[in-house]
Design a protein around this motif. Structure first.
Motif, PDB file in Angstrom:
ATOM      1  N   LEU A  10       5.576 -28.578   5.175  1.00 45.35           N
ATOM      2  CA  LEU A  10       6.575 -27.503   5.229  1.00 45.35           C
ATOM      3  C   LEU A  10       6.668 -26.708   3.933  1.00 45.35           C
ATOM      4  CD1 LEU A  10       9.598 -29.043   7.167  1.00 45.35           C
ATOM      5  CD2 LEU A  10       8.182 -27.134   7.858  1.00 45.35           C
ATOM      6  N   VAL A  11       6.856 -27.392   2.825  1.00 46.45           N
ATOM      7  CA  VAL A  11       7.047 -26.709   1.544  1.00 46.45           C
ATOM      8  C   VAL A  11       5.768 -25.996   1.130  1.00 46.45           C
ATOM      9  CG1 VAL A  11       7.593 -27.047  -0.900  1.00 46.45           C
ATOM     10  CG2 VAL A  11       8.847 -28.318   0.832  1.00 46.45           C
ATOM     11  N   ASN A  12       4.632 -26.663   1.287  1.00 44.87           N
ATOM     12  CA  ASN A  12       3.354 -26.043   0.920  1.00 44.87           C
ATOM     13  C   ASN A  12       3.070 -24.809   1.757  1.00 44.87           C
ATOM     14  OD1 ASN A  12       2.910 -28.019  -0.971  1.00 44.87           O
ATOM     15  ND2 ASN A  12       1.621 -29.257   0.371  1.00 44.87           N
ATOM     16  N   ALA A  13       3.370 -24.866   3.039  1.00 43.50           N
ATOM     17  CA  ALA A  13       3.118 -23.725   3.926  1.00 43.50           C
ATOM     18  C   ALA A  13       3.957 -22.525   3.518  1.00 43.50           C
ATOM     19  CB  ALA A  13       3.418 -24.114   5.368  1.00 43.50           C
ATOM     20  N   GLU A  14       5.198 -22.766   3.147  1.00 43.81           N
ATOM     21  CA  GLU A  14       6.083 -21.677   2.743  1.00 43.81           C
ATOM     22  C   GLU A  14       5.577 -21.018   1.453  1.00 43.81           C
ATOM     23  OE1 GLU A  14      10.821 -20.909   2.782  1.00 43.81           O
ATOM     24  OE2 GLU A  14      10.148 -22.839   2.018  1.00 43.81           O
ATOM     25  N   LYS A  15       5.208 -21.820   0.476  1.00 43.37           N
ATOM     26  CA  LYS A  15       4.687 -21.288  -0.786  1.00 43.37           C
ATOM     27  C   LYS A  15       3.389 -20.517  -0.553  1.00 43.37           C
ATOM     28  CE  LYS A  15       6.654 -24.830  -3.768  1.00 43.37           C
ATOM     29  NZ  LYS A  15       6.363 -25.984  -4.626  1.00 43.37           N
ATOM     30  N   GLU A  16       2.543 -21.049   0.303  1.00 34.91           N
ATOM     31  CA  GLU A  16       1.265 -20.410   0.593  1.00 34.91           C
ATOM     32  C   GLU A  16       1.464 -19.034   1.231  1.00 34.91           C
ATOM     33  OE1 GLU A  16      -2.032 -21.065   3.967  1.00 34.91           O
ATOM     34  OE2 GLU A  16      -1.670 -22.828   2.707  1.00 34.91           O
ATOM     35  N   LYS A  17       2.405 -18.938   2.148  1.00 37.57           N
ATOM     36  CA  LYS A  17       2.660 -17.662   2.820  1.00 37.57           C
ATOM     37  C   LYS A  17       3.180 -16.612   1.856  1.00 37.57           C
ATOM     38  CE  LYS A  17       1.301 -18.887   6.806  1.00 37.57           C
ATOM     39  NZ  LYS A  17       0.077 -18.332   7.344  1.00 37.57           N
ATOM     40  N   VAL A  18       4.056 -17.012   0.946  1.00 35.85           N
ATOM     41  CA  VAL A  18       4.598 -16.053  -0.020  1.00 35.85           C
ATOM     42  C   VAL A  18       3.484 -15.564  -0.947  1.00 35.85           C
ATOM     43  CG1 VAL A  18       6.150 -15.776  -1.987  1.00 35.85           C
ATOM     44  CG2 VAL A  18       6.950 -16.922   0.078  1.00 35.85           C
ATOM     45  N   SER A  19       2.691 -16.491  -1.483  1.00 41.72           N
ATOM     46  CA  SER A  19       1.621 -16.077  -2.401  1.00 41.72           C
ATOM     47  C   SER A  19       0.545 -15.265  -1.696  1.00 41.72           C
ATOM     48  CB  SER A  19       1.011 -17.298  -3.091  1.00 41.72           C
ATOM     49  OG  SER A  19       0.346 -18.118  -2.157  1.00 41.72           O
ATOM     50  N   LYS A  20       0.311 -15.561  -0.426  1.00 40.40           N
ATOM     51  CA  LYS A  20      -0.698 -14.847   0.352  1.00 40.40           C
ATOM     52  C   LYS A  20      -0.363 -13.358   0.497  1.00 40.40           C
ATOM     53  CE  LYS A  20      -2.639 -14.947   5.031  1.00 40.40           C
ATOM     54  NZ  LYS A  20      -2.626 -15.670   6.298  1.00 40.40           N
ATOM     55  N   TYR A  21       0.917 -13.039   0.594  1.00 38.93           N
ATOM     56  CA  TYR A  21       1.334 -11.665   0.866  1.00 38.93           C
ATOM     57  C   TYR A  21       1.845 -10.897  -0.356  1.00 38.93           C
ATOM     58  CZ  TYR A  21       0.742 -12.571   5.801  1.00 38.93           C
ATOM     59  OH  TYR A  21       0.195 -12.859   7.028  1.00 38.93           O
ATOM     60  N   LEU A  22       1.793 -11.476  -1.545  1.00 42.67           N
ATOM     61  CA  LEU A  22       2.308 -10.789  -2.731  1.00 42.67           C
ATOM     62  C   LEU A  22       1.589  -9.468  -2.998  1.00 42.67           C
ATOM     63  CD1 LEU A  22       3.076 -13.584  -5.331  1.00 42.67           C
ATOM     64  CD2 LEU A  22       4.670 -12.006  -4.263  1.00 42.67           C
ATOM     65  N   ASP A  23       0.256  -9.485  -2.967  1.00 46.76           N
ATOM     66  CA  ASP A  23      -0.497  -8.248  -3.209  1.00 46.76           C
ATOM     67  C   ASP A  23      -0.194  -7.188  -2.162  1.00 46.76           C
ATOM     68  OD1 ASP A  23      -1.665  -9.307  -5.468  1.00 46.76           O
ATOM     69  OD2 ASP A  23      -3.473  -9.989  -4.422  1.00 46.76           O
ATOM     70  N   LEU A  24      -0.124  -7.613  -0.903  1.00 52.56           N
ATOM     71  CA  LEU A  24       0.195  -6.678   0.176  1.00 52.56           C
ATOM     72  C   LEU A  24       1.592  -6.090  -0.011  1.00 52.56           C
ATOM     73  CD1 LEU A  24      -0.517  -5.324   2.879  1.00 52.56           C
ATOM     74  CD2 LEU A  24       0.417  -7.362   4.013  1.00 52.56           C
ATOM     75  N   ALA A  25       2.528  -6.916  -0.435  1.00 55.47           N
ATOM     76  CA  ALA A  25       3.898  -6.436  -0.647  1.00 55.47           C
ATOM     77  C   ALA A  25       3.948  -5.352  -1.728  1.00 55.47           C
ATOM     78  CB  ALA A  25       4.808  -7.601  -1.027  1.00 55.47           C
ATOM     79  N   HIS A  26       3.222  -5.567  -2.816  1.00 59.88           N
ATOM     80  CA  HIS A  26       3.182  -4.554  -3.876  1.00 59.88           C
ATOM     81  C   HIS A  26       2.538  -3.262  -3.385  1.00 59.88           C
ATOM     82  CE1 HIS A  26       4.783  -7.136  -6.954  1.00 59.88           C
ATOM     83  NE2 HIS A  26       3.872  -8.056  -6.709  1.00 59.88           N
ATOM     84  N   GLU A  27       1.480  -3.401  -2.604  1.00 56.85           N
ATOM     85  CA  GLU A  27       0.789  -2.228  -2.074  1.00 56.85           C
ATOM     86  C   GLU A  27       1.670  -1.453  -1.094  1.00 56.85           C
ATOM     87  OE1 GLU A  27      -3.401  -1.319   0.186  1.00 56.85           O
ATOM     88  OE2 GLU A  27      -3.260  -3.080  -1.110  1.00 56.85           O
ATOM     89  N   ILE A  28       2.378  -2.164  -0.239  1.00 61.90           N
ATOM     90  CA  ILE A  28       3.281  -1.511   0.719  1.00 61.90           C
ATOM     91  C   ILE A  28       4.383  -0.761  -0.023  1.00 61.90           C
ATOM     92  CG2 ILE A  28       5.097  -1.982   2.421  1.00 61.90           C
ATOM     93  CD1 ILE A  28       3.262  -4.127   3.597  1.00 61.90           C
ATOM     94  N   THR A  29       4.935  -1.382  -1.059  1.00 58.90           N
ATOM     95  CA  THR A  29       5.997  -0.733  -1.834  1.00 58.90           C
ATOM     96  C   THR A  29       5.503   0.587  -2.433  1.00 58.90           C
ATOM     97  OG1 THR A  29       6.955  -2.883  -2.365  1.00 58.90           O
ATOM     98  CG2 THR A  29       7.629  -1.044  -3.736  1.00 58.90           C
ATOM     99  N   ALA A  30       4.289   0.577  -2.934  1.00 64.95           N
ATOM    100  CA  ALA A  30       3.738   1.793  -3.548  1.00 64.95           C
ATOM    101  C   ALA A  30       3.348   2.843  -2.511  1.00 64.95           C
ATOM    102  CB  ALA A  30       2.528   1.429  -4.394  1.00 64.95           C
ATOM    103  N   LEU A  31       2.697   2.420  -1.424  1.00 71.89           N
ATOM    104  CA  LEU A  31       2.173   3.374  -0.436  1.00 71.89           C
ATOM    105  C   LEU A  31       3.246   3.953   0.481  1.00 71.89           C
ATOM    106  CD1 LEU A  31      -1.146   1.637   0.661  1.00 71.89           C
ATOM    107  CD2 LEU A  31      -0.900   3.674  -0.753  1.00 71.89           C
TER     108      LEU A  31
END
Length: 98
Positions: free
Chosen positions: A17-38
């Motif tokens: 559970l904990v590992n999956a949650e951390k993995e999902k957040v780190s997986k989408y960090l770059d996408l989140a920054h890109e979405i914010t900019a675009l």
């Protein structure tokens, strides 16, 4: 205030559970920054919905529901859907003929 929300749902085994949650957040960090900019939004929020195959929730689940402006009523529905799907998978596995 305009904001984008990335929602990712995962159904791991109980001990991940904990590992999956951390993995999902780190997986989408770059996408989140890109979405914010675009998309010209003030922020992008990553919401990992993590429910184990046995219906257990991560500790942060209630906080994540608040981020999505969802009430606790949905918690039971999500739990029921996950447990029923797990039962369906187990049932279909057990009925396989050798």
């Amino acid at each position: 205030m305009r904001r984008a929300i990335i929602v990712d749902i995962t159904i791991p085994h109980d001990d991940n559970l904990v590992n999956a949650e951390k993995e999902k957040v780190s997986k989408y960090l770059d996408l989140a920054h890109e979405i914010t900019a675009l998309w010209n939004v003030e922020s992008t929020v990553i919401v990992p919905i993590v429910v184990s195959v046995n219906g257990l929730f991560a500790r942060s689940f209630d906080l994540l529901l608040k981020k999505l402006s969802l009430g606790c009523w949905i918690k039971g529905r999500i739990q029921k859907a996950v447990v029923l799907e797990t039962a369906r998978i187990v049932r279909s596995f057990l009925t396989l003929e050798p």
